[in-house]
Design a protein around this motif. Structure first.
Motif, PDB file in Angstrom:
ATOM      1  N   GLN A   1       0.817  -1.215   0.000  1.00 37.91           N
ATOM      2  CA  GLN A   1       0.000   0.000   0.000  1.00 37.91           C
ATOM      3  C   GLN A   1       0.853   1.268   0.000  1.00 37.91           C
ATOM      4  N   SER A   2       2.064   1.165   0.496  1.00 32.78           N
ATOM      5  CA  SER A   2       2.916   2.350   0.545  1.00 32.78           C
ATOM      6  C   SER A   2       3.601   2.630  -0.791  1.00 32.78           C
ATOM      7  N   LEU A   3       3.533   1.688  -1.726  1.00 31.92           N
ATOM      8  CA  LEU A   3       4.144   1.899  -3.040  1.00 31.92           C
ATOM      9  C   LEU A   3       3.295   2.846  -3.873  1.00 31.92           C
ATOM     10  N   PRO A   4       3.934   3.541  -4.823  1.00 35.06           N
ATOM     11  CA  PRO A   4       3.142   4.324  -5.778  1.00 35.06           C
ATOM     12  C   PRO A   4       2.230   3.393  -6.584  1.00 35.06           C
ATOM     13  N   ALA A   5       1.127   3.936  -7.069  1.00 35.52           N
ATOM     14  CA  ALA A   5       0.111   3.126  -7.747  1.00 35.52           C
ATOM     15  C   ALA A   5       0.671   2.377  -8.956  1.00 35.52           C
ATOM     16  N   ASP A   6       1.532   3.017  -9.749  1.00 38.09           N
ATOM     17  CA  ASP A   6       2.050   2.341 -10.943  1.00 38.09           C
ATOM     18  C   ASP A   6       2.920   1.136 -10.581  1.00 38.09           C
ATOM     19  N   GLN A   7       3.735   1.257  -9.548  1.00 39.72           N
ATOM     20  CA  GLN A   7       4.561   0.126  -9.112  1.00 39.72           C
ATOM     21  C   GLN A   7       3.701  -0.964  -8.478  1.00 39.72           C
ATOM     22  N   ARG A   8       2.711  -0.560  -7.698  1.00 44.08           N
ATOM     23  CA  ARG A   8       1.820  -1.523  -7.051  1.00 44.08           C
ATOM     24  C   ARG A   8       1.054  -2.337  -8.091  1.00 44.08           C
ATOM     25  N   GLU A   9       0.557  -1.676  -9.145  1.00 43.50           N
ATOM     26  CA  GLU A   9      -0.162  -2.384 -10.204  1.00 43.50           C
ATOM     27  C   GLU A   9       0.744  -3.366 -10.923  1.00 43.50           C
ATOM     28  N   ALA A  10       1.959  -2.955 -11.231  1.00 43.42           N
ATOM     29  CA  ALA A  10       2.894  -3.835 -11.938  1.00 43.42           C
ATOM     30  C   ALA A  10       3.229  -5.059 -11.088  1.00 43.42           C
ATOM     31  N   ILE A  11       3.501  -4.850  -9.823  1.00 46.59           N
ATOM     32  CA  ILE A  11       3.827  -5.967  -8.940  1.00 46.59           C
ATOM     33  C   ILE A  11       2.636  -6.887  -8.758  1.00 46.59           C
ATOM     34  N   ALA A  12       1.455  -6.305  -8.620  1.00 45.33           N
ATOM     35  CA  ALA A  12       0.252  -7.120  -8.432  1.00 45.33           C
ATOM     36  C   ALA A  12      -0.001  -8.003  -9.644  1.00 45.33           C
TER      37      ALA A  12
ATOM     38  N   VAL B   1       1.899 -11.229  -8.137  1.00 46.04           N
ATOM     39  CA  VAL B   1       0.772 -11.801  -7.406  1.00 46.04           C
ATOM     40  C   VAL B   1      -0.126 -12.613  -8.334  1.00 46.04           C
ATOM     41  N   GLU B   2      -0.555 -11.999  -9.443  1.00 48.39           N
ATOM     42  CA  GLU B   2      -1.476 -12.672 -10.355  1.00 48.39           C
ATOM     43  C   GLU B   2      -0.773 -13.643 -11.300  1.00 48.39           C
TER      44      GLU B   2
ATOM     45  N   GLU C   1       0.494  -5.063 -21.641  1.00 48.52           N
ATOM     46  CA  GLU C   1      -0.706  -4.808 -22.440  1.00 48.52           C
ATOM     47  C   GLU C   1      -1.875  -4.376 -21.557  1.00 48.52           C
ATOM     48  N   ILE C   2      -2.028  -5.035 -20.414  1.00 49.34           N
ATOM     49  CA  ILE C   2      -3.117  -4.684 -19.504  1.00 49.34           C
ATOM     50  C   ILE C   2      -2.975  -3.248 -19.015  1.00 49.34           C
ATOM     51  N   LEU C   3      -1.750  -2.872 -18.670  1.00 46.36           N
ATOM     52  CA  LEU C   3      -1.511  -1.518 -18.157  1.00 46.36           C
ATOM     53  C   LEU C   3      -1.408  -0.484 -19.266  1.00 46.36           C
ATOM     54  N   GLY C   4      -1.227  -0.937 -20.501  1.00 45.23           N
ATOM     55  CA  GLY C   4      -1.106  -0.013 -21.626  1.00 45.23           C
ATOM     56  C   GLY C   4       0.206   0.738 -21.630  1.00 45.23           C
ATOM     57  N   VAL C   5       1.277   0.068 -21.223  1.00 47.74           N
ATOM     58  CA  VAL C   5       2.604   0.692 -21.204  1.00 47.74           C
ATOM     59  C   VAL C   5       3.578  -0.208 -21.971  1.00 47.74           C
ATOM     60  N   PRO C   6       4.686   0.379 -22.446  1.00 48.89           N
ATOM     61  CA  PRO C   6       5.696  -0.458 -23.099  1.00 48.89           C
ATOM     62  C   PRO C   6       6.329  -1.443 -22.110  1.00 48.89           C
ATOM     63  N   MET C   7       6.914  -2.487 -22.640  1.00 51.57           N
ATOM     64  CA  MET C   7       7.518  -3.526 -21.802  1.00 51.57           C
ATOM     65  C   MET C   7       8.657  -2.965 -20.941  1.00 51.57           C
ATOM     66  N   GLY C   8       9.431  -2.059 -21.466  1.00 51.43           N
ATOM     67  CA  GLY C   8      10.526  -1.458 -20.695  1.00 51.43           C
ATOM     68  C   GLY C   8      10.016  -0.669 -19.496  1.00 51.43           C
ATOM     69  N   THR C   9       8.905   0.019 -19.673  1.00 50.00           N
ATOM     70  CA  THR C   9       8.307   0.777 -18.562  1.00 50.00           C
ATOM     71  C   THR C   9       7.846  -0.169 -17.467  1.00 50.00           C
ATOM     72  N   LEU C  10       7.195  -1.268 -17.878  1.00 43.70           N
ATOM     73  CA  LEU C  10       6.746  -2.256 -16.898  1.00 43.70           C
ATOM     74  C   LEU C  10       7.934  -2.835 -16.135  1.00 43.70           C
ATOM     75  N   THR C  11       9.005  -3.151 -16.864  1.00 44.69           N
ATOM     76  CA  THR C  11      10.188  -3.731 -16.227  1.00 44.69           C
ATOM     77  C   THR C  11      10.794  -2.759 -15.215  1.00 44.69           C
ATOM     78  N   SER C  12      10.880  -1.489 -15.561  1.00 36.44           N
ATOM     79  CA  SER C  12      11.475  -0.534 -14.619  1.00 36.44           C
ATOM     80  C   SER C  12      10.575  -0.342 -13.396  1.00 36.44           C
ATOM     81  N   ARG C  13       9.255  -0.360 -13.592  1.00 41.69           N
ATOM     82  CA  ARG C  13       8.343  -0.258 -12.443  1.00 41.69           C
ATOM     83  C   ARG C  13       8.489  -1.467 -11.523  1.00 41.69           C
ATOM     84  N   LEU C  14       8.659  -2.645 -12.130  1.00 41.24           N
ATOM     85  CA  LEU C  14       8.855  -3.853 -11.323  1.00 41.24           C
ATOM     86  C   LEU C  14      10.146  -3.789 -10.522  1.00 41.24           C
TER      87      LEU C  14
END
Length: 107
Positions: free
Chosen positions: A54-65, A69-70, A79-92
């Motif tokens: 819950q303390s993470l920023p929303a974009d990082q929390r969504e990527a991790i979830a 988690v899922e 694709e679900i988040l609508g971001v490039p793969m590199g963006t998802l990787t950096s958020r993770l």
């Protein structure tokens, strides 16, 4: 007097038979129940993880979830988040580091 002695003997005999039915050996009682310490530790740790998430920023929390988690693949989560793969990787990466830091502090 005979009647009193007879009733006392019957009461004693009944008490002995009930004692055998009610009480078991000490060794049998050791296996009953669970200390619950592992379950309590798991609940506490799950609470720590939830608070850290819950303390993470929303974009990082969504990527991790989505990924951790899922169990979605990186491509699907991007694709679900609508971001490039590199963006998802950096958020993770940032999210994992933040989680490890926060969970390290909780320990």
């Amino acid at each position: 007097m005979y009647r009193i002695m007879r009733n006392a003997w019957i009461d004693t005999t009944r008490a002995r038979s009930r004692h055998g039915q009610t009480f078991v050996d000490e060794e049998a009682g050791l296996a009953v129940g669970d200390a619950g310490d592992k379950q309590i530790e798991a609940v506490v740790e799950l609470g720590n993880v939830g608070r850290a998430m819950q303390s993470l920023p929303a974009d990082q929390r969504e990527a991790i979830a989505l990924v951790l988690v899922e169990g979605f693949a990186y491509k699907e989560a991007a694709e679900i988040l609508g971001v490039p793969m590199g963006t998802l990787t950096s958020r993770l990466v940032r999210g994992r580091e933040a989680l490890m830091t926060k969970l390290g502090e909780a320990a």
